[in-house]
Design an enzyme around this catalytic site. Structure first.
Site, PDB file in Angstrom:
ATOM      1  N   SER A  74       0.826  -1.207   0.000  1.00 29.72           N
ATOM      2  CA  SER A  74       0.000   0.000   0.000  1.00 29.72           C
ATOM      3  C   SER A  74       0.858   1.253   0.000  1.00 29.72           C
ATOM      4  CB  SER A  74      -0.929   0.015   1.221  1.00 29.72           C
ATOM      5  OG  SER A  74      -1.702   1.198   1.240  1.00 29.72           O
ATOM      6  N   ASP A  75       0.481   2.170  -0.850  1.00 30.12           N
ATOM      7  CA  ASP A  75       1.053   3.515  -0.783  1.00 30.12           C
ATOM      8  C   ASP A  75       0.597   4.154   0.526  1.00 30.12           C
ATOM      9  OD1 ASP A  75       2.168   6.027  -1.708  1.00 30.12           O
ATOM     10  OD2 ASP A  75       0.105   6.647  -2.083  1.00 30.12           O
ATOM     11  N   LYS A  76       1.341   5.138   1.006  1.00 32.25           N
ATOM     12  CA  LYS A  76       0.972   5.807   2.254  1.00 32.25           C
ATOM     13  C   LYS A  76       0.138   7.052   1.996  1.00 32.25           C
ATOM     14  CE  LYS A  76       3.821   8.581   4.328  1.00 32.25           C
ATOM     15  NZ  LYS A  76       3.008   9.835   4.376  1.00 32.25           N
ATOM     16  N   THR A  77       0.744   8.039   1.349  1.00 33.37           N
ATOM     17  CA  THR A  77       0.116   9.345   1.193  1.00 33.37           C
ATOM     18  C   THR A  77      -1.126   9.264   0.320  1.00 33.37           C
ATOM     19  OG1 THR A  77       2.320  10.309   1.324  1.00 33.37           O
ATOM     20  CG2 THR A  77       0.540  11.746   0.584  1.00 33.37           C
TER      21      THR A  77
END
Length: 917
Positions: free
Chosen positions: A357-360
């Site tokens: 998963s990407d964070k931002t």
């Protein structure tokens, strides 16, 4: 004086004497260094970048470089739709159907030919309609590029098409501009003078960094990023496919791997092709030799006989039923605002064991918000919010100022019901100095309308504000502590009453991009379903660790250097990927590599993201999931798009896909079992008795039974607590066992009808038609789950559909439609025996599932690869147990440390309170 007071006084005395003996140095703020991505510039290219910023390139030189480097645009290729449609006539099952069509033409069985050909085109149309878009991801990336750019050419500042930019061009990025190509800042203003300023660049869509990044002279700004503050000349370093975003587009264009579902269908088809070719060849040779020189031995006659066996071998409904099951599941997901763009992603999501998963913008809101502030004695949270608001620039298009004003307007009661949104009740701002990049502060002069007191408020960088108030070691330690957790701090100070030059520190406001409200719960629930979540972000390492901590994840976050360490083998890097909880400071190539390495490990990988930097990994992953509010590039590259904010719908997707998977696996097991039964029975009965059944009856069985099993898409399903796997070895073995037992039942019916009851050949054909229609078909009640069939009863619609087709087949047999009649006694008896026999097969299935394991497979068929895989599994299990034990110990130590720190802070607060008194 109390004993407690004496103890505190003693500690103060000891502390004072120690400070006299040892000269204390004032605490210093530890500056956090922003880690920039490194761009490689070859010596040849570097020589082309020495352009005179006052004149730029000449038109002739620009044209020459345009020929050498190509246009500054993303290349794409179009797929011929006709060729794409024809590609759906390839594959194992399609080849089987085409061979059967060819046989039907040769022997002139036109009805058989028409039905089989229609099924072939139905399967092709379903695949073509549901196939994902080819070039849309690249088209979406192109939309993020600027269209025009200001550039120096022939000593003139002119506007040109972005596609005409070349390395060495001098451009002028300014507030609001989209950077047209990768470029290096020159530290020179548009007027030609040196500047010590900087640019604030929003590159969150490219790198995932939650805050605008400060870029100074010599820094690289990337194509498609946005200028939020400042203006400076820059020299273009890379264009087109060589830019940061261009490399991302290249990764998308080269990702054209066959889907997991298609591999499974082809594997099943290859198995059936192998068996069919062997059995059909044996029968063909046998009959040609045995009946040589007779009417039965003619080529056309023998070919007609093996046509029946070929048709029996084709799981004609397999692709169609599986596609319809996935389509119904996709419709169910759409009701939960989970849009499926690639139909087979529904099946693949059930098998995903790692979710990157990407964070931002994915795990977090991508919005700067207030966190708990650091407060100096005598001030409250409302105080620091009010003073922050008074020193904030009204209407400023700056994420920090926006966050400050939003927090104050949300939490402060006096700001919530004011009639004039431009005023603060009880206060009047008489003077304001906006934020200055050189002083790193903003000032406001304020009058308290109630007391008529005039005071100033300052807001700015922590080190500047601390210096303004004459130093504060506790505040310095607090700032350093916040920075170590990746939190952005801003100092707030106000003047003391009666003196507009002496400032008192109010405290430090902290800003962060907070986790989405449902992110932690989503990660926890994914863990319950056996899906491990890994954070992969372009943001800074310390920020990633802080967010991971807030989300309840472990903090084993590695920087991108681990992924490209030349001293480590791919095997070592892959193990790092498996064990780590995430990676920080990555670029699109790194995200792509993480997904690729995990896939090579045999894992099915999901990827969630929202930005341009996520697009390649979204395309590469087995299931790419674009979250709500994503960029067009991410949406186009993804297989699934979430329309609702947050990640909770991912869990809905997991549970729904696993229910769909169980239905598909149930049907596949039933269909392979039926096919194995058909092949075995007709192979042996042809060799032993020279008996065949008309092809039209076999096709009728396939159409009726597969038509009924279409409703399996709405059947009850038992959701697995672990990621689902096809386990083809287990599937085929169980199919062979069940198919063999069904073959025994078929031979029993045949010989009992012929030798015990002396039925005619026409009646035997009808009896065998009803038996072959019902007995294998009722097995689907057993294949629905691994346990006993009564543990999860089928839905009423499914039960009615399956039983209804067999009642229809029974009436056909009883009254002799398309065949000779056999009467009620035979019809009802065959259906009753078939129902009872499926209960026996259900018991066999349960026993096989109970004792089947990979360890058993490795013992029964001890190949080198199986032995190695088994040893690796055992070693990984031991390693994971050790890691879990170590993590538990670390968490215990952290908890104890926090308790001790809380006691220490409480003691310090008590001492301060006594000193003040």
């Amino acid at each position: 004086m109390s004993s407690k007071k004496r103890e505190i006084d003693h500690e103060i005395t000891v502390s004072s004497s120690t400070s006299r003996d040892v000269e204390k140095k004032p605490a210093e703020i530890i500056e956090h260094k922003h880690v920039e991505m490194q761009e490689d510039i070859s010596a040849e290219l570097e020589a082309l970048l020495q352009t005179d910023p006052a004149t730029g390139l000449t038109t002739a030189e620009a044209q020459k470089r345009l020929i050498d480097f190509g246009k500054n645009e993303l290349a794409g290729s179009k797929t011929n739709p006709i060729l794409k449609f024809l590609s759906f006539f390839t594959g194992a099952i399609a080849y089987l159907i085409e061979v059967a069509c060819l046989f039907a033409v040769i022997v002139k069985h036109w009805i058989d030919f028409s039905i089989i050909l229609a099924l072939l085109f139905v399967n092709a149309f379903i695949g073509f309609i549901e196939e994902a878009r080819a070039e849309s991801a690249l088209d979406a990336l192109k939309q993020t590029l600027a269209l025009k750019a200001k550039v120096w050419r022939d000593a003139q500042f002119v506007e040109v098409d972005v596609a005409e930019l070349v390395p060495g061009d001098v451009i002028s990025p300014r507030l609001g501009d989209i950077i047209p190509a990768d470029a290096r800042l020159l530290g020179i203003s548009v007027t030609g003078g040196e500047t010590e300023g900087s640019l604030q660049i929003d590159q969150s869509a490219l790198t995932g960094e939650s805050l605008p990044v400060e870029k100074k002279k010599g820094s690289t700004v990337y194509s498609s990023s946005i200028v939020k503050q400042g203006q400076m000349l820059a020299v273009v370093t890379k264009t087109g496919s060589n830019t940061f975003i261009g490399r991302a587009a290249h990764l998308i264009s080269i990702t054209v791997e066959q889907g997991h579902f298609q591999k499974i269908v082809n594997s099943i088809g290859n198995f059936l092709i192998l068996v069919t070719v062997v059995l059909v060849s044996i029968i063909f040779i046998y009959q040609m030799v045995k009946f040589r020189g007779t009417e039965q031995g003619k080529f056309i006659t023998v070919l007609g006989n093996v046509l029946v066996l070929t048709i029996a071998a084709i799981p004609v409904g397999l692709p169609t039923v599986l596609s319809v099951t996935m389509a119904v599941g996709a419709k169910q997901l759409a009701a939960k605002k989970v849009i499926v763009k690639r139909l087979t992603a529904v099946e693949e999501m059930a098998s995903v064991s790692v979710l990157c998963s990407d964070k931002t913008g994915t795990l977090t809101l991508n919005e700067l918000t207030f966190d708990e502030p650091y407060l100096c004695p005598g001030y409250t949270k409302d105080d620091i919010l009010l003073f922050s608001y008074l020193s904030a620039e009204p209407g400023a298009n700056d994420p920090i100022e926006t966050a400050v004003r939003f927090a104050a307007e949300t939490d402060l009661e006096i700001l919530q019901s004011r009639p004039n949104k431009h005023e603060v009740p009880g206060y009047k701002v008489t003077g304001f100095v906006p934020f200055n990049p050189n002083t790193k502060m903003s000032y406001a002069t304020v009058i308290d309308n109630n007391t008529k007191e005039v005071f100033k408020v300052a807001k700015g960088a922590p080190q500047v504000i601390i210096k303004l108030v004459g130093g504060n070691d506790d505040a310095v330690h607090a700032v350093n502590s916040l920075a170590a957790r990746g939190l952005r701090a801003l100092g707030i100070a106000r003047t003391v009453p009666g003196d507009l030059e002496t400032f008192d520190l109010v405290g430090m406001i902290t800003l962060l991009d907070p986790p989405r409200p449902d992110s932690a719960e989503t990660i926890r629930r994914c863990g319950e379903y056996g899906v491990e979540v890994k954070m992969i972000t372009g943001d800074q390492l310390i920020i990633a660790k802080e967010v991971a901590h807030r989300l309840g994840m472990n903090r084993v976050i590695l920087d991108a250097g681990y992924l490209v360490d030349p001293e480590k083998s791919d095997e070592e890097v892959t193990k790092n990927c498996e064990r780590a909880d995430g990676f920080a400071q990555v670029i699109p190539e790194h995200k792509y590599r993480v997904v690729e390495l995990l896939q090579k490990r045999g894992l099915l990988v999901g990827m969630t993201g929202d930005g341009v930097n996520d697009a390649p990994a979204l395309k590469k992953a087995n299931v790419g999931i674009a979250v709500h509010g994503c960029t067009d590039a991410a949406r186009s590259a993804a297989d699934i798009v979430l329309l609702a904010p947050g990640l909770s719908t991912i869990v809905d997707g997991i549970t729904a896909s696993r229910a769909i998977f169980q239905r598909m696996r149930s049907y596949a097991l039933y269909r392979i079992t039926s096919t194995v039964h058909f092949l075995m029975f007709f192979f042996f009965i042809t060799l032993i008795e020279d008996w065949t059944m008309r092809a039209i009856l076999l096709i009728l069985i396939a159409l009726l039974n597969d038509g009924a099993t279409l409703v399996i898409s709405v059947d009850n399903a038992k959701i697995s607590e672990r990621p689902d796997k096809w386990r083809l070895g287990q599937l085929i073995t169980l199919s062979i066992v069940l198919g063999t037992l069904l073959t025994v039942a078929s031979f029993t019916h045949f010989y009992v009808a012929r030798d015990v009851f002396n039925m005619s050949l026409g009646e035997i054909e009808t009896i065998m038609y009803l038996h072959i229609s019902s007995c294998p078909h009722f097995v689907i009640f057993s294949t629905r789950l691994s346990g006993y069939f009564w543990e999860n009863l089928p839905s009423p619609i499914f039960t009615i559909a399956v039983l209804g087709t067999q009642v229809f087949a029974m009436f056909i047999s009883i009254y002799g439609v398309l065949a000779e009649p056999i009467g009620w006694a035979w019809g009802v008896s065959i259906i009753g025996i078939s129902l009872g026999y499926f209960v026996v097969l259900d018991f066999v299935k349960v026993m096989l599932f109970r004792y089947w394991s990979f360890e058993l497979t490795a013992k029964l068929w001890p190949s080198k690869s199986r032995k190695t895989k088994l040893l690796n599994r055992k070693a990984d299990a031991i390693s994971k147990a050790k890691v879990a034990k170590t993590v538990a110990k670390v968490r215990k130590v952290v908890l104890i440390s926090r308790v001790l720190l809380a006691f220490k802070q409480a003691k310090t607060t008590t001492i301060r309170a006594i000193e003040i008194q």
